[in-house]
Design an enzyme around this catalytic site. Structure first.
Site, PDB file in Angstrom:
ATOM      1  N   SER A 199     -54.257 -11.179 166.831  1.00 43.30           N
ATOM      2  CA  SER A 199     -54.069  -9.748 167.051  1.00 43.30           C
ATOM      3  C   SER A 199     -53.795  -9.441 168.516  1.00 43.30           C
ATOM      4  O   SER A 199     -53.332  -8.352 168.831  1.00 43.30           O
ATOM      5  CB  SER A 199     -55.284  -8.970 166.558  1.00 43.30           C
ATOM      6  OG  SER A 199     -56.459  -9.530 167.068  1.00 43.30           O
ATOM      7  N   ASN A 237     -51.475  -1.958 167.470  1.00 38.77           N
ATOM      8  CA  ASN A 237     -52.517  -1.919 168.501  1.00 38.77           C
ATOM      9  C   ASN A 237     -51.984  -1.340 169.811  1.00 38.77           C
ATOM     10  O   ASN A 237     -52.760  -0.934 170.678  1.00 38.77           O
ATOM     11  CB  ASN A 237     -53.108  -3.310 168.740  1.00 38.77           C
ATOM     12  CG  ASN A 237     -54.092  -3.670 167.634  1.00 38.77           C
ATOM     13  OD1 ASN A 237     -54.594  -2.788 166.938  1.00 38.77           O
ATOM     14  ND2 ASN A 237     -54.351  -4.948 167.457  1.00 38.77           N
ATOM     15  N   GLU A 241     -47.604  -6.913 160.247  1.00 34.49           N
ATOM     16  CA  GLU A 241     -46.596  -7.007 161.291  1.00 34.49           C
ATOM     17  C   GLU A 241     -46.050  -8.430 161.281  1.00 34.49           C
ATOM     18  O   GLU A 241     -46.833  -9.395 161.347  1.00 34.49           O
ATOM     19  CB  GLU A 241     -47.215  -6.709 162.661  1.00 34.49           C
ATOM     20  CG  GLU A 241     -47.710  -5.295 162.798  1.00 34.49           C
ATOM     21  CD  GLU A 241     -48.454  -5.033 164.094  1.00 34.49           C
ATOM     22  OE1 GLU A 241     -48.465  -3.877 164.533  1.00 34.49           O
ATOM     23  OE2 GLU A 241     -49.042  -5.971 164.677  1.00 34.49           O
ATOM     24  N   HIS A 249     -49.312 -10.675 161.266  1.00 32.54           N
ATOM     25  CA  HIS A 249     -50.540  -9.971 161.659  1.00 32.54           C
ATOM     26  C   HIS A 249     -50.986  -8.978 160.586  1.00 32.54           C
ATOM     27  O   HIS A 249     -50.396  -7.907 160.427  1.00 32.54           O
ATOM     28  CB  HIS A 249     -50.303  -9.249 162.999  1.00 32.54           C
ATOM     29  CG  HIS A 249     -51.513  -8.536 163.505  1.00 32.54           C
ATOM     30  ND1 HIS A 249     -51.466  -7.313 164.134  1.00 32.54           N
ATOM     31  CD2 HIS A 249     -52.829  -8.879 163.466  1.00 32.54           C
ATOM     32  CE1 HIS A 249     -52.678  -6.936 164.465  1.00 32.54           C
ATOM     33  NE2 HIS A 249     -53.531  -7.861 164.062  1.00 32.54           N
TER      34      HIS A 249
END
Ligand code: NAI
Length: 514
Positions: A118, A189, A151, A139
């Site tokens: 991540s 993120n 992702e 991800h």
């Protein structure tokens, strides 16, 4: 499709990934350096499937078939025949690199190696490999089967066929795929940084308390959870580390500056639910909320002057004010007795009062981003007479809708958080990290926002969002944190939808093939 999938790391993520693909009909082999972790993962997955059977969503036969598709692999060598290996082990660069190097000695030359990292660079993980072109990020989000986004991260040397195969696999398992280049925080993120950091900034300036910010953002823009509840749920140690990491990786771009207050709270162990005390206290796992501030018990003697407020809001306010006998003035100028209400966008009340030449001791601001029926947000400024603030509070709450009174701020709470989310979303588009098609869907799925950045901009008006950002930047002496993204500014200036893509750099438009 891949005929055999190996998954390494049978923790929270690995077991979820195994379950996702086994449910979709794939054969998976699950490996972990701790054999008991594999057993626990398979038992955990069986438990989840049994719950589906109990709810009538799965037949007992389908349960057994799905479990049969998840095989334990005691030794790494058992993954030799896998066409795809996904690692979900400890988040340490050198450990992941060493694992991929070892795998390259085992699997076929065209097997794909995927990492669920991540926060690490996929390119750096791949750099240890002999064939970095077959390495990509994959991800997932926790819990994997419920969070329907993945992702697919393109490292600098990842080849397109690798991306295509991972996308096809994830889509077949029912996940929405966001393809994204290998940049800090990838898409989600990165995009998620605006919500929490801007909320921290608001609190650090004494504009509102964490609980006020949460209430305002839940009842205004409609976030399911306020940023401080979310910090408590995730654990401030985790969230603050992500904020610092993204900030560092973008070479201290002030858009991402975390809060020194959060660092202090981490040091103090005020991490959230898991320590029983974060921004809220927890008793037996229950969040303890403080009640709304009481409505002042005062008589509203003064009339209100609303300036050039829109007629619909004026009529709605009149109906509310009738409940406490407050009168609205009609004139272009306020009388000497009137409490003045202004509705600035991105400008703080002090600046608006000076610009409009209004009496500071009796002027407050009302936030147009409040939901009128759920929670009204008023903003005071340092020169306001507290007795008149009390009358305004009482009048705005006369029909029982809660009223929040905050200190002066460019963009109150909702305007600045919404504008920050939109601005960061636009910057992500500008940098090619997402496409207009993938951005909102990815954020709604992974972050649970009521609307993605582009839909938020559409809802509040892209021009208003740009005005708010420019107002915030002006208020803070040109601070680069609030500089509007060129993506947003250009499309507002050209009256083009925010979804309008840029041409690919270097492409030749309007040319005819010879
Ligand atoms: P976890 O701690 O629950 O599980 C990791 C597992 O990997 C453990 O069972 C451990 O025994 C095993 N392991 C460690 N080193 C190993 C090695 N060299 N070979 C084989 N097995 C090894 O961790 P979690 O939460 O499942 O995270 C795994 C990865 O997924 C990390 O890279 C993390 O950053 C990433 N991730 C985590 C998310 C989360 O919410 N937990 C979300 C998205 C990604």
């Amino acid at each position: 499709m891949f005929s055999r999938i190996g998954i390494i790391g049978a923790g929270a993520m690995g077991r979820g990934i195994a379950q996702l693909f086994a449910t979709a009909g794939q054969q998976v082999w699950l490996h972990d350096t701790r054999p008991e972790a594999i057993e626990e993962a398979l038992a955990f997955n069986r438990g989840l499937l049994e719950r589906s059977v109990a709810k009538g969503r799965l037949t007992p036969e389908a349960l057994e078939q799905t479990m049969a598709r998840m095989q334990p692999a005691q030794h790494l060598a058992e993954l030799a025949g896998c066409e795809l290996v996904i690692e979900a082990i400890v988040e340490r660069l050198e450990v992941k690199q060493a694992l991929f190097v070892e795998l390259e000695g085992l699997v076929a030359a065209d097997a794909v190696l995927a990492t669920n990292t991540s926060s690490l660079s996929v390119t750096r993980i791949a750099s240890a490999c002999q064939r970095p072109e077959r390495v990509a990020g994959f991800h997932f989000f926790n819990p994997v089967t419920l969070m329907k986004l993945v992702e697919v991260v393109r490292g600098e040397r990842t080849e397109p066929w690798v991306i295509d195969r991972l996308v096809a696999l994830a889509e077949q398992a029912g996940h929405f795929v966001a393809i994204t280049p290998d940049t800090p925080g990838f898409l989600v993120n990165h995009a998620g940084r605006a919500f929490g950091t801007e909320a921290q900034r608001i609190v650090s300036e004494g504009i509102a308390t964490p609980e006020q910010v949460d209430r305002i953002l839940r009842d205004g823009p409609g976030f399911k959870m306020g940023p401080f509840e979310l910090f408590d749920l995730t654990g401030l140690d985790i969230s603050h580390a992500v904020m610092e990491s993204v900030h560092d990786q973008f070479y201290n771009d002030p858009r991402y500056t975390p809060s020194y207050l959060a660092a202090q709270r981490v040091a103090a162990g005020l991490l959230g639910r898991k320590t029983g005390q974060g921004y809220y206290r927890y008793e037996n796992g229950q969040q303890i909320r403080t009640p709304d501030a009481p409505v002042p018990e005062v008589i509203v003697e003064r009339p209100f002057w609303l300036g050039n407020i829109d007629p619909e809001l004026r009529a709605r306010l009149q109906a509310v004010f009738d409940g406490c006998g407050a009168r609205l003035e009609e004139g272009d100028e306020p009388s000497d007795a009137a409490i003045c209400i202004i509705t600035p966008l991105g400008e703080d009340a002090s600046a608006a009062i000076e610009r409009m030449g209004l009496p500071a001791d009796r002027t407050l601001a009302y936030d147009l981003f409040s939901d009128f029926d759920k929670r009204r947000v008023l903003m005071r400024q340092p020169a306001l007479d507290p007795a008149l603030e009390a009358q305004a509070h009482r009048a705005f709450a006369a029909d029982g809708v809660p009223v929040e009174v905050i200190n002066d701020s460019p963009g109150f709470v909702s305007q600045r958080v919404v504008a920050s989310i939109v601005n960061l979303g636009c910057e992500i588009l500008q940098k090619g990290i997402a496409t207009p098609d993938s951005l909102d869907r990815a954020i709604e799925l992974a972050l649970g926002y009521p609307r993605g950045p582009l839909a938020l901009a559409e809802h509040y008006g892209p021009l208003n969002v740009l005005d708010i950002l420019q107002g915030m930047q002006a208020c803070y002496g040109g601070e680069a944190r609030y500089r509007p993204s060129p993506w947003l500014r250009r499309r507002v200036q050209l009256a083009a939808p925010l979804t309008t893509p840029d041409a690919r750099a270097g492409s030749v438009s309007g040319s005819t093939a010879l």
